[in-house]
Design a protein around this motif. Structure first.
Motif, PDB file in Angstrom:
ATOM      1  N   ARG A 139      36.509 -58.070  55.109  1.00  0.00           N
ATOM      2  CA  ARG A 139      36.489 -58.263  56.563  1.00  0.00           C
ATOM      3  C   ARG A 139      35.539 -57.271  57.226  1.00  0.00           C
ATOM      4  O   ARG A 139      34.758 -57.629  58.116  1.00  0.00           O
ATOM      5  CB  ARG A 139      37.897 -58.095  57.148  1.00  0.00           C
ATOM      6  CG  ARG A 139      38.846 -59.236  56.841  1.00  0.00           C
ATOM      7  CD  ARG A 139      40.113 -59.123  57.689  1.00  0.00           C
ATOM      8  NE  ARG A 139      41.120 -60.075  57.257  1.00  0.00           N
ATOM      9  CZ  ARG A 139      42.185 -59.789  56.537  1.00  0.00           C
ATOM     10  NH1 ARG A 139      42.401 -58.532  56.136  1.00  0.00           N
ATOM     11  NH2 ARG A 139      43.051 -60.710  56.202  1.00  0.00           N
ATOM     12  N   HIS A 140      35.612 -56.017  56.810  1.00  0.00           N
ATOM     13  CA  HIS A 140      34.776 -54.966  57.397  1.00  0.00           C
ATOM     14  C   HIS A 140      33.292 -55.238  57.149  1.00  0.00           C
ATOM     15  O   HIS A 140      32.456 -54.980  58.018  1.00  0.00           O
ATOM     16  CB  HIS A 140      35.167 -53.607  56.820  1.00  0.00           C
ATOM     17  CG  HIS A 140      34.425 -52.455  57.413  1.00  0.00           C
ATOM     18  ND1 HIS A 140      34.746 -51.934  58.640  1.00  0.00           N
ATOM     19  CD2 HIS A 140      33.355 -51.749  56.955  1.00  0.00           C
ATOM     20  CE1 HIS A 140      33.919 -50.931  58.912  1.00  0.00           C
ATOM     21  NE2 HIS A 140      33.072 -50.799  57.907  1.00  0.00           N
ATOM     22  N   SER A 141      32.980 -55.762  55.996  1.00  0.00           N
ATOM     23  CA  SER A 141      31.576 -56.003  55.640  1.00  0.00           C
ATOM     24  C   SER A 141      30.960 -57.132  56.451  1.00  0.00           C
ATOM     25  O   SER A 141      29.742 -57.166  56.663  1.00  0.00           O
ATOM     26  CB  SER A 141      31.448 -56.336  54.153  1.00  0.00           C
ATOM     27  OG  SER A 141      31.931 -57.644  53.880  1.00  0.00           O
ATOM     28  N   GLY A 142      31.792 -58.090  56.874  1.00  0.00           N
ATOM     29  CA  GLY A 142      31.277 -59.246  57.595  1.00  0.00           C
ATOM     30  C   GLY A 142      30.586 -60.266  56.709  1.00  0.00           C
ATOM     31  O   GLY A 142      29.893 -61.161  57.203  1.00  0.00           O
ATOM     32  N   ILE A 143      30.764 -60.166  55.407  1.00  0.00           N
ATOM     33  CA  ILE A 143      30.082 -61.064  54.472  1.00  0.00           C
ATOM     34  C   ILE A 143      30.497 -62.516  54.719  1.00  0.00           C
ATOM     35  O   ILE A 143      31.678 -62.813  54.857  1.00  0.00           O
ATOM     36  CB  ILE A 143      30.359 -60.642  53.010  1.00  0.00           C
ATOM     37  CG1 ILE A 143      29.522 -61.476  52.029  1.00  0.00           C
ATOM     38  CG2 ILE A 143      31.839 -60.717  52.675  1.00  0.00           C
ATOM     39  CD1 ILE A 143      29.583 -60.959  50.594  1.00  0.00           C
TER      40      ILE A 143
END
Length: 198
Positions: free
Chosen positions: A155-159
């Motif tokens: 989620r944090h990476s936005g992948i």
């Protein structure tokens, strides 16, 4: 600081690749059963992100144990996929090409749940960082996702999902067996992300 990433092609290292965009992805074929799939996944991630992809192939299967080697786990193994000193081994094998390509740090995909193994703890990361940094080349080792779960990291990476779906998590095969700890983790993470029903 020029960064290289130890890129296994799994969910965690793939998310870090997207998040931090290191210059180089290094995939190590150390004789693990799913090496072909890990290389294929990592190559696609590097292609999509414009990263240089370096493959290191050194067959260490003779000294392996557990699911990744296709041999019974040792009596001291904390889980079925445990390969003695595996993280230490692959970090060491990736450190040389990282230096050769001008990297000053080597990123690894360790997440909070990896602490079930000693080589997935912050103490291990600190120790291997100190060991490599004290030697010629002064390479740092960093685990940027170590305080997050896999789902939190993703989620944090936005992948985007279409890139994440290239990842390969199976410990036993080049195709998902659906039963090993790697496959079960992959399923649970995708469920937590709301992508598949449980």
């Amino acid at each position: 600081m020029k960064s290289a990433l130890l890129l296994s092609g799994g969910q965690d290292s793939t998310a870090i690749a997207y998040w931090l965009r290191p210059s180089i992805g290094i995939t190590v074929d150390y004789g693990q059963r799913p090496a072909e799939a890990e290389i294929r996944a990592s190559a696609q991630v590097c292609k999509e992100l414009g990263m240089q992809h370096v493959i290191v192939s050194i067959n260490c299967s003779q000294i392996g144990s557990g699911d990744l080697s296709g041999k019974p786990a040792l009596a001291v193994a904390p889980s079925s996929e445990w390969w003695p000193y595996r993280n230490q081994l692959v970090i060491t094998l990736a450190a040389t090409p990282a230096l050769a390509h001008g990297a000053e740090e080597l990123l690894i995909g360790t997440v909070s749940t990896d602490a079930s193994h000693t080589d997935g703890t912050q103490g291990f990361v600190d120790s291997i960082d100190q060991l490599l940094f004290m030697q010629e080349g002064a390479l740092h080792v960093r685990a940027p996702g170590i305080r997050m779960s896999s789902a939190e990291l993703i989620r944090h990476s936005g992948i985007p999902l279409d890139l994440l779906c290239w990842s390969h998590s199976c410990h036993r095969s080049n195709f998902a067996c659906g039963q090993c700890r790697g496959c079960l983790k992959h399923k649970n993470v995708m469920h937590e992300l709301g992508e598949i029903p449980y």
